[in-house]
Design an enzyme around this catalytic site. Structure first.
Site, PDB file in Angstrom:
ATOM      1  N   GLU A  16      34.274  41.762  58.639  1.00 38.91           N
ATOM      2  CA  GLU A  16      33.811  42.328  57.213  1.00 38.91           C
ATOM      3  C   GLU A  16      33.482  43.926  57.568  1.00 38.91           C
ATOM      4  OE1 GLU A  16      29.706  41.753  54.613  1.00 38.91           O
ATOM      5  OE2 GLU A  16      29.762  41.313  56.715  1.00 38.91           O
ATOM      6  N   LYS A  92      32.175  39.211  47.668  1.00 39.58           N
ATOM      7  CA  LYS A  92      31.056  38.474  48.290  1.00 39.58           C
ATOM      8  C   LYS A  92      29.919  37.886  47.211  1.00 39.58           C
ATOM      9  CE  LYS A  92      27.973  39.118  52.329  1.00 39.58           C
ATOM     10  NZ  LYS A  92      27.725  40.206  53.376  1.00 39.58           N
ATOM     11  N   CYS A 124      30.597  36.822  55.458  1.00 38.50           N
ATOM     12  CA  CYS A 124      29.367  36.830  56.442  1.00 38.50           C
ATOM     13  C   CYS A 124      28.106  35.979  55.710  1.00 38.50           C
ATOM     14  CB  CYS A 124      29.074  38.152  56.548  1.00 38.50           C
ATOM     15  SG  CYS A 124      27.651  38.438  57.732  1.00 38.50           S
TER      16      CYS A 124
END
Length: 185
Positions: A16, A92, A124
């Site tokens: 990321e 995200k 993540c």
């Protein structure tokens, strides 16, 4: 160089925000750093990434980048084909609050790699929400690619969640994190 050193590899996945050089373990990010480095998609950075994928003839998931949109700044993962085309983008869904200030996405993303399978994207902290991996599995993902930047001591818990998400959804989950200099491996 990696593509020529490892010719049997067809897909390269990076952590990321890898391309935004977020620094080492204890580094503080400059105020509004995400806004300073955010780019449009497509834009100059993605044009270079597409040219790289085309030049080496490999699939590329270059981690995530800060994407500028009319809604603000998103943390966005990309999948680029060996032809140099952006075939998928994913914003995200669950920024890690209060540290992350990116605007959450609102859609799940899967894409196909011919003769390999269907792939899903998450980033993540999305892995802490089982609904994300479950939805990707329902959408047919056989592999989830999850670029990660964990600089905290909860990497062991994160790996447990990664394994659990893979097991309960009966798929593979690729979760690259930063090395020990700036992450926890």
């Amino acid at each position: 160089r990696i593509a020529t050193a490892m010719p049997s590899m067809d897909l390269y996945v990076f952590p990321e925000l890898y391309l935004h050089a977020v620094g080492s373990w204890g580094d503080d990010w400059p105020t509004r750093y995400d806004e300073q480095v955010a780019e449009t998609i497509p834009g100059p950075l993605t044009d270079r990434l597409c040219a790289l994928a085309r030049a080496v003839g490999k699939w590329l998931v270059p981690g995530s980048i800060y994407e500028r949109s009319a809604l603000g700044v998103h943390n966005t993962a990309l999948a680029i084909s060996p032809d140099g085309e952006i075939v998928a983008t994913y914003r995200k869904l669950f920024p890690w609050l209060p540290l992350e200030t990116s605007v959450p996405g609102d859609a799940f993303t899967v894409f196909d790699i011919p003769d390999a399978g269907r792939f899903g994207l998450m980033i993540c902290y999305d892995g802490w929400y089982p609904e994300v991996s479950r939805t990707l599995a329902w959408m047919g993902a056989e592999v989830i690619l999850q670029p990660t930047l964990t600089k905290t001591v909860d990497r062991e818990q994160e790996l447990g969640l990664t394994r659990a998400n893979a097991i309960v959804n009966q798929l593979y989950l690729v979760n690259p994190n930063y090395s020990a200099l700036s992450g926890t491996g």
